[in-house]
Write an enzyme that holds these catalytic residues in place. Structure first.
Site: not given
Ligand code: PLP
Length: 379
Positions: A46, A98, A170, A195
């Site tokens: 992690r 978004y 973004d 993406k």
């Protein structure tokens, strides 16, 4: 180093133990220590994993930043940025963005006492008007989704400068091939790696890139403490995707330009949204801050009836009806019922997002085939 060379070699070194040219998928949760606190840089996956480290370096390099952090999704990356804040802090965000980010802000963080102001950032002066002494973050998404507005990143960062306000961009729609927010003064560049970085519609992932060491430490602490980390196999897939980003983006841009003009000349199409048009309201800003105009295109038909819309989006044969974008294959999407359904209808209409808007993510197939497909679907 030129971009093409950088994209192929970013973050990767031959594996020191075997010489493997590709970064191995370190599918392990833990690491053997020779004594307490004596290890080889990794103690638990992690907190850190070598495949993820390679990817994080690659993300940093291709965004011209110093540090990268990978997350299990794009919204997990956005979530980490908002967790830098505390109750009472305020955020100014784009009013066209978004839907999932809007939902995260308005449905999850709003109830923790963080206040979000949504403004039209196409005119950067609207941001100054919303700033007060509680403003801690400006959240920019450009080109905006799905209306393809362009926000002047340098103008926004100039406003935030010396005011102790972070600017996070973004950069998903542009990808690091077309736009580098850190070079324009932003503090954080964020991606949904799902993406263009991944590029093959086979992984969900996000990343953040920054230059400031303290910011990296704070965000790494959140990444480790909240735990939204990607697995090593997914990191491998995004590392592989990045190697062809420049070649894919060149074709995306060529195809995007052809399809945008084709739609604009189509007798049944009313309006096309694409920043490459000379008469796009912020075309000059796009030309200045981007190295190309991409292949995200939205359009409206002259016939605005829901039946016609449904028929068109359901009858393309090569272009698939699906959410998401940035993959090698072209996708068609109806924002009002799909990607942006989480934004209330009145809010969408107020921001200019009509029920009749159709969004395309143009892939890297043959452009003639794509135009013929759209032509038969529009009828
Ligand atoms: C998809 C997307 C996100 C969210 O990313 P996920 O990987 O789906 O969590 C955020 N911003 C933009 C612009 C996106 O297109």
């Amino acid at each position: 180093m030129k971009q093409a060379t950088k994209f192929i070699h970013a973050g990767t070194e031959p594996d020191p133990s075997t010489g493997a040219i590709m970064t191995p998928i370190f599918q392990t949760s833990t690491y053997v220590q020779s004594a307490p606190e004596v290890h080889k840089g990794y103690d638990y996956s992690r907190a850190g994993n070598p495949t993820r480290t390679a990817l994080e370096s690659a993300c940093a390099e291709i965004e011209n930043g110093k540090y990268g952090l990978a997350f299990s999704s794009g919204v997990a990356a956005a979530d980490a940025v908002i967790k830098l804040l505390k109750p009472g802090d305020e955020v100014i965000a784009s009013n066209d963005m978004y839907g999932g980010t809007y939902r995260l802000f308005s449905k999850v963080f709003d109830k923790f006492g963080i206040k979000f102001h949504y403004v039209n950032m196409s005119d950067a002066d609207n941001i100054s008007a919303a700033i007060n002494d509680k403003t801690r973050l400006i959240w920019v998404e450009t080109p905006t989704n799905p209306l393809m507005n362009i926000i002047d990143i340098a103008a926004v960062t100039a406003i935030a400068k010396n005011q102790n306000i972070l600017v996070c961009v973004d950069n998903t729609f542009a990808s690091p091939y077309l736009q580098n927010p850190l070079d324009l003064g932003a503090d954080i560049a964020m991606h949904s790696s799902t993406k263009y970085l991944g590029g093959h519609s086979d992984v969900i992932q996000g990343c953040l890139v920054m230059n400031d060491k303290q910011l990296q430490e704070d965000l790494f602490f959140i990444q480790k403490s909240c735990g939204a980390v990607p697995g090593p196999q997914d990191c491998f897939l995004v590392l592989r995707g990045i190697k062809t980003l420049h070649v894919r983006m060149q074709r995306h841009c060529e195809n995007g330009e052809k399809v945008a003009h084709f739609l604009r000349n189509h007798p049944k199409v009313a309006k096309v949204y694409w920043p490459g048009f000379n008469d796009h309201p912020n075309h000059e800003v796009a030309k200045r801050q981007m190295h190309g105009f991409g292949s995200m295109i939205s359009f409206e038909l002259k016939d605005e009836s829901p039946e016609t819309l449904k028929k068109v989006v359901s009858s393309t044969k090569i272009i698939a009806l699906a959410e998401s974008l940035g993959g090698v294959e072209s996708l068609i999407n109806h924002p009002a019922t799909m990607t942006h359904a989480s934004i209330p209808r009145e809010e969408r209409l107020k921001n200019g997002l009509k029920d009749s808007l159709i969004r395309l993510s143009i892939g890297i197939e043959d452009a003639d085939d794509l135009m013929a497909d759209l032509d038969q679907a529009i009828g």
